[in-house]
Structure formats: structure tokens, C-alpha cells
Write an enzyme that holds these catalytic residues in place. Structure first.
Site, short mmCIF file in Angstrom:
data_model
loop_
_atom_site.label_atom_id
_atom_site.label_comp_id
_atom_site.label_asym_id
_atom_site.label_seq_id
_atom_site.Cartn_x
_atom_site.Cartn_y
_atom_site.Cartn_z
N ARG A 1 0.86 -1.18 0.00
CA ARG A 1 0.00 0.00 0.00
C ARG A 1 0.90 1.23 0.00
NH1 ARG A 1 -2.04 -3.70 3.80
NH2 ARG A 1 -4.13 -4.48 3.31
N HIS B 1 -3.49 3.03 -5.86
CA HIS B 1 -3.73 1.69 -5.30
C HIS B 1 -3.85 0.62 -6.38
CE1 HIS B 1 -4.43 -0.51 -1.61
NE2 HIS B 1 -5.50 -1.11 -2.13
N TYR C 1 -9.51 -10.94 -6.71
CA TYR C 1 -8.64 -10.78 -7.87
C TYR C 1 -8.81 -11.89 -8.89
CZ TYR C 1 -6.43 -7.22 -5.01
OH TYR C 1 -6.21 -6.12 -4.24
N LYS D 1 -2.03 -2.71 7.65
CA LYS D 1 -3.45 -2.65 7.94
C LYS D 1 -3.80 -3.71 8.99
CE LYS D 1 -7.89 -2.19 5.58
NZ LYS D 1 -8.57 -2.21 4.26
N ARG E 1 -1.03 -1.94 -6.57
CA ARG E 1 -1.12 -3.11 -5.66
C ARG E 1 -2.08 -4.15 -6.24
NH1 ARG E 1 -1.08 -4.99 -0.09
NH2 ARG E 1 -3.18 -5.51 0.63
N HIS F 1 -3.65 -9.79 3.74
CA HIS F 1 -5.09 -9.89 3.93
C HIS F 1 -5.41 -10.84 5.08
CE1 HIS F 1 -5.99 -8.69 -0.53
NE2 HIS F 1 -5.81 -7.64 0.25
#
Length: 330
Positions: free
Chosen positions: A145, A276, A311, A170, A279, A302
Site C-alpha cells: 500500500r 492503489h 482478484y 493494515k 497493488r 489480507h
């Protein structure tokens, strides 16, 4: 002005929002989470005419969440974020756990991410210069990120193991991701620039960098050590809003975002995209190359593999790698 360093709070906070922020920090939650929770709690308070939350009940919470879904047409993830903030407010801060809630659920589903082809990414990067170019290459090459890239410190780039350590990403979690072969030399040069600037700051009586929560007390001199310096230092010194100390922070995300946005336009790409997307493109390229979804999940950081699975819908050839029957000819 430093935008991603939490401002100093009073030693004995009495104002509502100051006490709320103090509780969030005592739980060692990420500053982004603090900002998000405070944003939604303020929205909740304003929605109910500035009524103090302590006199509100589940009914008022249901009204606000239903308003987001019906009147504001918010997405599912937005409504869920607001719910998490308000549940924290009542359960952890007010110590008034909410009863079971019944509200109108948001129907607006999550959009598929925009993805660039490899050639499109290369064209965008060709329109970038200096630090913005290297940050963009890191985002695409390592799946970072933008703030994860900008907050990298000298010690986080491990040339020997050829990996990058992302600290407090995150969810306030650490993770390791790959260090691409093609970035070893430019990152080494960037590190030399960073350390030379740090040496100059030290000679002028500065050179102390912002330290994560608690470490400045545990290791008082660590902020002046080369290992803790930001890999992408800002051009100018700035005043830390918490301590009042004049320090060199890292590059601001908005300056790099503007540069990447400009490069996308110059590249003649008309997809709805921002920084973004680099990424997103990293994850999609790995899927196309046949890498395991769990490996990609770990590299991206994640918490839930279902986030990574989105994705699979944007890989080339129809979103699922499927060849259309019309391409077989007639």
C-alpha cells in the site's frame, strides 16, 4: 504538516473525543483505525442532533445504520465499518453493550478492482521521476500500500534475505513480502541518499525520527540511529504535533498520489484508477503466473482469503481464465 502521526493528547483528557482517542491508543490500535472510528462516531453524534451517545440506545444505532443504507446508498463495507466503530463506542468506551441490532442492510456490493496490464504499469512508471517512480515500482513489485511503502525504514529492507518487512500494516500487523531483483540496486541507492541526509541533519542538531508508540521511552536514543530513519524522507523538516520536536518525516502520501495520478493521465489510460491500482495489479499478475492464492494472501497482508479471491475475477481472459467459445471460429 505531518498528517499520519497521532497528535498529542492531554495527560488527563476530559473532553469526550480526547478520552475516546486515549482508549483507542491504550489498545494499541492503528492510527488509521483511530481516525476511522472517530470519523464515524462524530457522524453518528451529528446525525442525532449532537445528542450525547450515553443517552442513545440500540434504536438510535439502527436508525443511523439504516440511514446509511437507504438515504446515503452506502456500500456494504462502509456500513460495516460504521457498525464496528459504533459497537466499539458502546461496548468498550461507554461500557453499554448494545442489544441485538435490526437495521436495513446495505445492498450496494463491492466493486471489482481496477487492474492495469503490465504494459500499462510500465507506461505509467515511465512518466514518473525520482522518489515517486521508486515508490510506484515498490507498490507494483512488492504489493505494498502507498503508506506501507512511505513508512519503510532503513532496517525494514533486508537485502540478505531479499525481503521487505512491513511494520504495523493494515490491522496493525507485521508481514514480510518480496524484494524484487530489479529493485535491489535502486533501493540501495535510495538508502545511501537517506543516510547522507540523516548525517547532515545530525550535524545540524536534528536527525531524530518519529518512533512508534512506547519505543521512544524504551529506547530513548534509537530515534537518532540510522536503522530507524525513513527510507523516503521528506524534503524539509517539520514539527511533530505530539512532541513539538523538529524532525524529518517521510514523504506525504498525497504528493506521491498526485504524481501517480498525473502519470496515469499522461500515459493515456482512461480507466478509473489511482495509486492503489498498482497493488491490485501486483496481485493479479501473481494469479496469472499461477501462484497459490494463500501465498498471495500472505504477501498482501489480507486477514481473510476471501478478500484476496476478488482478484480471481479480474485476471485476463474473461475474469476466470476462461476462453470464450466465439474465439473458436465458425
Amino acid at each position: 504538516m505531518i498528517l499520519d502521526v497521532p497528535p498529542k493528547l492531554p495527560d488527563n483528557p476530559t473532553r469526550f473525543m480526547d478520552r475516546l482517542r486515549a482508549l483507542i491508543r491504550s489498545r494499541n490500535m492503528a492510527y488509521k483505525t483511530e481516525q476511522t472510528y472517530c470519523h464515524w462516531i462524530k457522524r453518528f453524534i451529528r446525525f442525532h442532533g449532537m445528542q450525547h451517545p450515553s443517552v442513545c440506545s440500540a434504536k438510535e444505532v439502527e436508525q443511523f445504520l439504516s440511514h446509511l443504507a437507504v438515504q446515503r446508498n452506502s456500500s456494504i463495507s462502509t456500513q460495516r465499518t460504521a457498525l464496528n466503530a459504533i459497537v466499539f463506542l458502546f461496548r468498550e468506551f461507554l461500557e453499554q453493550p448494545l442489544d441485538e441490532l435490526s437495521f436495513e442492510l446495505a445492498r450496494k456490493s463491492r466493486r471489482l478492482p481496477t487492474v492495469f496490464t503490465h504494459d500499462e504499469v510500465r507506461t505509467v512508471i515511465d512518466h514518473l521521476q525520482d522518489e515517486s517512480r521508486l515508490v510506484a515500482r515498490l507498490m507494483y513489485g512488492s504489493g505494498l500500500r502507498i503508506n506501507e511503502a512511505l513508512r519503510l525504514r532503513v532496517k525494514d529492507v533486508d537485502f540478505g534475505m531479499q525481503q521487505i518487512i512491513v511494520r504495523s500494516g493494515k490491522g496493525n500487523k507485521d508481514r514480510a513480502t518480496l524484494l524484487p531483483d530489479s529493485l535491489i540496486e535502486p533501493l540501495g541507492l535510495q538508502m545511501e541518499i537517506c543516510l547522507a541526509l540523516h548525517k547532515k541533519d545530525l550535524a545540524q542538531g536534528h536527525g531524530e525520527v518519529y518512533m512508534p508508540t512506547g519505543l521512544d521511552r524504551k529506547y530513548p536514543s534509537a530515534g537518532r540511529e540510522p536503522a530507524w530513519q525513513y527510507l523516503f524522507p521528506a524534503a524539509k523538516l517539520s514539527v511533530d504535533p505530539r512532541s513539538g520536536v523538529l524532525r524529518r518525516h517521510h514523504l506525504l502520501d498525497r504528493s506521491v498520489q498526485r504524481a501517480i495520478g498525473s502519470a496515469i493521465r499522461k500515459a493515456g489510460i482512461y480507466k478509473q484508477a489511482n495509486s492503489h491500482v498498482l497493488r491490485h495489479s501486483f496481485a493479479t499478475r501473481l494469479l496469472e503466473a499461477g501462484y497459490d492464492i494463500r501465498t498471495i494472501q500472505k504477501l498482501l497482508g489480507h486477514a481473510d482469503v476471501r478478500t484476496t479471491e476478488i482478484y480471481t475475477h479480474v485476471v485476463r481472459k474473461g475474469g476466470f481464465g476462461v476462453r470464450s467459445p466465439v474465439d473458436e471460429g465458425f
